[in-house]
Design a protein around this motif. Structure first.
Motif, PDB file in Angstrom:
ATOM      1  N   SER A 118       1.066  -1.552   0.285  1.00  0.00           N
ATOM      2  CA  SER A 118       0.139   0.269  -0.058  1.00  0.00           C
ATOM      3  C   SER A 118       0.771   1.417  -0.153  1.00  0.00           C
ATOM      4  N   VAL A 119       0.490   2.586  -0.835  1.00  0.00           N
ATOM      5  CA  VAL A 119       1.785   3.068  -1.237  1.00  0.00           C
ATOM      6  C   VAL A 119       0.733   4.158  -0.568  1.00  0.00           C
ATOM      7  N   THR A 120       1.523   4.517   0.617  1.00  0.00           N
ATOM      8  CA  THR A 120       0.943   5.455   1.015  1.00  0.00           C
ATOM      9  C   THR A 120       0.889   7.436   0.995  1.00  0.00           C
ATOM     10  N   ALA A 121       2.526   7.309   0.956  1.00  0.00           N
ATOM     11  CA  ALA A 121       2.752   8.883   0.430  1.00  0.00           C
ATOM     12  C   ALA A 121       3.583   9.077  -0.703  1.00  0.00           C
ATOM     13  N   VAL A 122       3.729   9.509  -1.661  1.00  0.00           N
ATOM     14  CA  VAL A 122       4.926   9.989  -2.719  1.00  0.00           C
ATOM     15  C   VAL A 122       5.002  11.747  -2.854  1.00  0.00           C
ATOM     16  N   PHE A 123       6.243  11.788  -1.973  1.00  0.00           N
ATOM     17  CA  PHE A 123       7.049  13.092  -1.634  1.00  0.00           C
ATOM     18  C   PHE A 123       8.318  13.718  -2.949  1.00  0.00           C
ATOM     19  N   ALA A 124       7.793  14.198  -3.476  1.00  0.00           N
ATOM     20  CA  ALA A 124       8.868  15.439  -4.192  1.00  0.00           C
ATOM     21  C   ALA A 124       9.244  16.479  -4.163  1.00  0.00           C
ATOM     22  N   HIS A 125      10.388  16.602  -3.050  1.00  0.00           N
ATOM     23  CA  HIS A 125      11.344  17.182  -2.320  1.00  0.00           C
ATOM     24  C   HIS A 125      11.931  18.390  -3.310  1.00  0.00           C
ATOM     25  N   ASP A 126      12.414  18.253  -4.459  1.00  0.00           N
ATOM     26  CA  ASP A 126      12.885  18.402  -5.682  1.00  0.00           C
ATOM     27  C   ASP A 126      13.741  17.767  -6.746  1.00  0.00           C
ATOM     28  N   ALA A 127      14.263  18.523  -7.467  1.00  0.00           N
ATOM     29  CA  ALA A 127      14.449  17.795  -9.024  1.00  0.00           C
ATOM     30  C   ALA A 127      14.464  16.738  -8.708  1.00  0.00           C
ATOM     31  N   THR A 128      15.544  16.351  -7.928  1.00  0.00           N
ATOM     32  CA  THR A 128      16.738  14.808  -7.843  1.00  0.00           C
ATOM     33  C   THR A 128      16.588  14.718  -6.694  1.00  0.00           C
ATOM     34  N   ARG A 129      15.209  15.010  -5.672  1.00  0.00           N
ATOM     35  CA  ARG A 129      14.529  13.983  -4.860  1.00  0.00           C
ATOM     36  C   ARG A 129      13.120  13.523  -3.959  1.00  0.00           C
ATOM     37  N   ALA A 130      12.915  12.353  -4.127  1.00  0.00           N
ATOM     38  CA  ALA A 130      12.042  12.026  -3.682  1.00  0.00           C
ATOM     39  C   ALA A 130      11.834  11.017  -2.964  1.00  0.00           C
ATOM     40  N   GLN A 131      10.646  10.648  -2.066  1.00  0.00           N
ATOM     41  CA  GLN A 131      10.790   9.603  -0.710  1.00  0.00           C
ATOM     42  C   GLN A 131       8.680   8.869  -1.570  1.00  0.00           C
ATOM     43  N   VAL A 132       9.390   7.195  -0.642  1.00  0.00           N
ATOM     44  CA  VAL A 132       8.100   6.779  -0.755  1.00  0.00           C
ATOM     45  C   VAL A 132       7.950   6.000   0.390  1.00  0.00           C
ATOM     46  N   LEU A 133       6.379   6.442   0.987  1.00  0.00           N
ATOM     47  CA  LEU A 133       6.143   5.768   2.483  1.00  0.00           C
ATOM     48  C   LEU A 133       5.338   4.386   1.655  1.00  0.00           C
ATOM     49  N   ILE A 134       5.720   3.483   2.151  1.00  0.00           N
ATOM     50  CA  ILE A 134       4.318   2.302   2.369  1.00  0.00           C
ATOM     51  C   ILE A 134       4.299   1.607   2.696  1.00  0.00           C
ATOM     52  N   CYS A 135       3.148   1.074   2.842  1.00  0.00           N
ATOM     53  CA  CYS A 135       3.316  -0.008   4.200  1.00  0.00           C
ATOM     54  C   CYS A 135       3.220  -2.240   2.925  1.00  0.00           C
ATOM     55  N   ASP A 136       3.978  -2.501   3.646  1.00  0.00           N
ATOM     56  CA  ASP A 136       4.722  -3.576   2.666  1.00  0.00           C
ATOM     57  C   ASP A 136       4.183  -4.510   3.655  1.00  0.00           C
ATOM     58  N   ASP A 137       2.818  -5.595   2.816  1.00  0.00           N
ATOM     59  CA  ASP A 137       2.265  -6.699   3.948  1.00  0.00           C
ATOM     60  C   ASP A 137       3.738  -7.696   3.299  1.00  0.00           C
ATOM     61  N   GLN A 138       4.594  -8.473   4.451  1.00  0.00           N
ATOM     62  CA  GLN A 138       4.673  -9.434   3.699  1.00  0.00           C
ATOM     63  C   GLN A 138       4.771 -10.826   4.715  1.00  0.00           C
ATOM     64  N   SER A 139       3.289 -10.705   5.612  1.00  0.00           N
ATOM     65  CA  SER A 139       2.967 -11.934   5.601  1.00  0.00           C
ATOM     66  C   SER A 139       2.801 -12.908   4.922  1.00  0.00           C
ATOM     67  N   ASP A 140       2.061 -13.460   3.946  1.00  0.00           N
ATOM     68  CA  ASP A 140       2.008 -14.220   2.690  1.00  0.00           C
ATOM     69  C   ASP A 140       3.751 -14.952   2.658  1.00  0.00           C
ATOM     70  N   LEU A 141       4.177 -14.501   3.236  1.00  0.00           N
ATOM     71  CA  LEU A 141       5.859 -14.671   2.567  1.00  0.00           C
ATOM     72  C   LEU A 141       6.431 -15.688   2.926  1.00  0.00           C
ATOM     73  N   VAL A 142       7.428 -16.720   2.304  1.00  0.00           N
ATOM     74  CA  VAL A 142       7.914 -18.168   3.318  1.00  0.00           C
ATOM     75  C   VAL A 142       8.929 -17.947   2.478  1.00  0.00           C
ATOM     76  N   SER A 143      10.548 -17.977   3.237  1.00  0.00           N
ATOM     77  CA  SER A 143      11.571 -18.312   2.620  1.00  0.00           C
ATOM     78  C   SER A 143      12.368 -19.410   2.643  1.00  0.00           C
ATOM     79  N   TYR A 144      13.357 -19.712   1.721  1.00  0.00           N
ATOM     80  CA  TYR A 144      13.552 -21.527   1.582  1.00  0.00           C
ATOM     81  C   TYR A 144      15.012 -21.058   1.480  1.00  0.00           C
TER      82      TYR A 144
END
Length: 190
Positions: A118-144
């Motif tokens: 779920s992408v919560t926000a996208v911040f464009a600070h200036d022409a060369t720097r931005a940030q993306v805030l997410i909620c990453d739901d990995q509850s269904d993942l299994v590593s082998y």
């Protein structure tokens, strides 16, 4: 008085349904061509984008698309255990080296399951720097591990993580340059 023709009615209904489906697909294609992105258009079989912010401007949209592409490519490395080189053009040199080092430590490991983002926000600070805030739901993942044994670590996988990703505009494209986990099992995937 006209006679009732069930076959003709069914045929007309099928034509209307096909036309409606075609119009819907055409509208989605037109929206994508116009630069409009939706959570659905950003999703793949294993990587479901559940929500994105509304009313993103052109720069925020470009940042979002670049982030999702980077995230899907890097998650595909963990899903398949191959293709680390595909991430190089999507990351700054330092973060790519960190990814390669991590990959070498767990070479042969794979991840199965579905990821929800779920992408919560996208911040464009200036022409060369931005940030993306997410909620990453990995509850269904299994590593082998390389031998096929479950080696999932609930401290690093199988939770919901709020993550702030920094994107840097470099060489004519947005690249991932930093990731910071803000919380574990507090955010909600919408």
């Amino acid at each position: 008085m006209p006679t009732f023709d069930l076959e003709a009615m069914a045929s007309a209904h099928a034509s209307e349904s096909a036309a409606a489906a075609e119009a819907s697909a055409s509208a989605a294609a037109s929206a994508e061509a116009a630069g409009v992105v939706t959570a659905e258009s950003l999703s793949t079989d294993r990587y479901e984008v559940t929500s994105i912010p509304e009313d993103l401007d052109e720069q925020q949209t470009e940042v979002l698309k670049a982030f999702i592409n980077y995230d899907q490519v890097t998650w595909n490395i963990w899903f398949t255990g191959t293709g680390v080189e595909k991430a190089e053009p999507l990351m700054t040199a330092e973060t790519y080296q960190n990814l390669k080092d991590s990959y070498e430590q767990v070479k042969g490991e794979t991840v199965e399951g579905n990821l929800r983002v779920s992408v919560t926000a996208v911040f464009a600070h200036d022409a060369t720097r931005a940030q993306v805030l997410i909620c990453d739901d990995q509850s269904d993942l299994v590593s082998y591990d390389a031998s096929g044994q479950d080696n999932s670590d609930p401290e690093t996988l199988q939770g919901r993580y709020e993550v702030l990703i920094t994107m840097t505009y470099e060489d004519g494209t947005w690249k991932e340059s930093e990731e910071k986990r803000l919380s574990a099992n507090e955010c909600v995937v919408g």
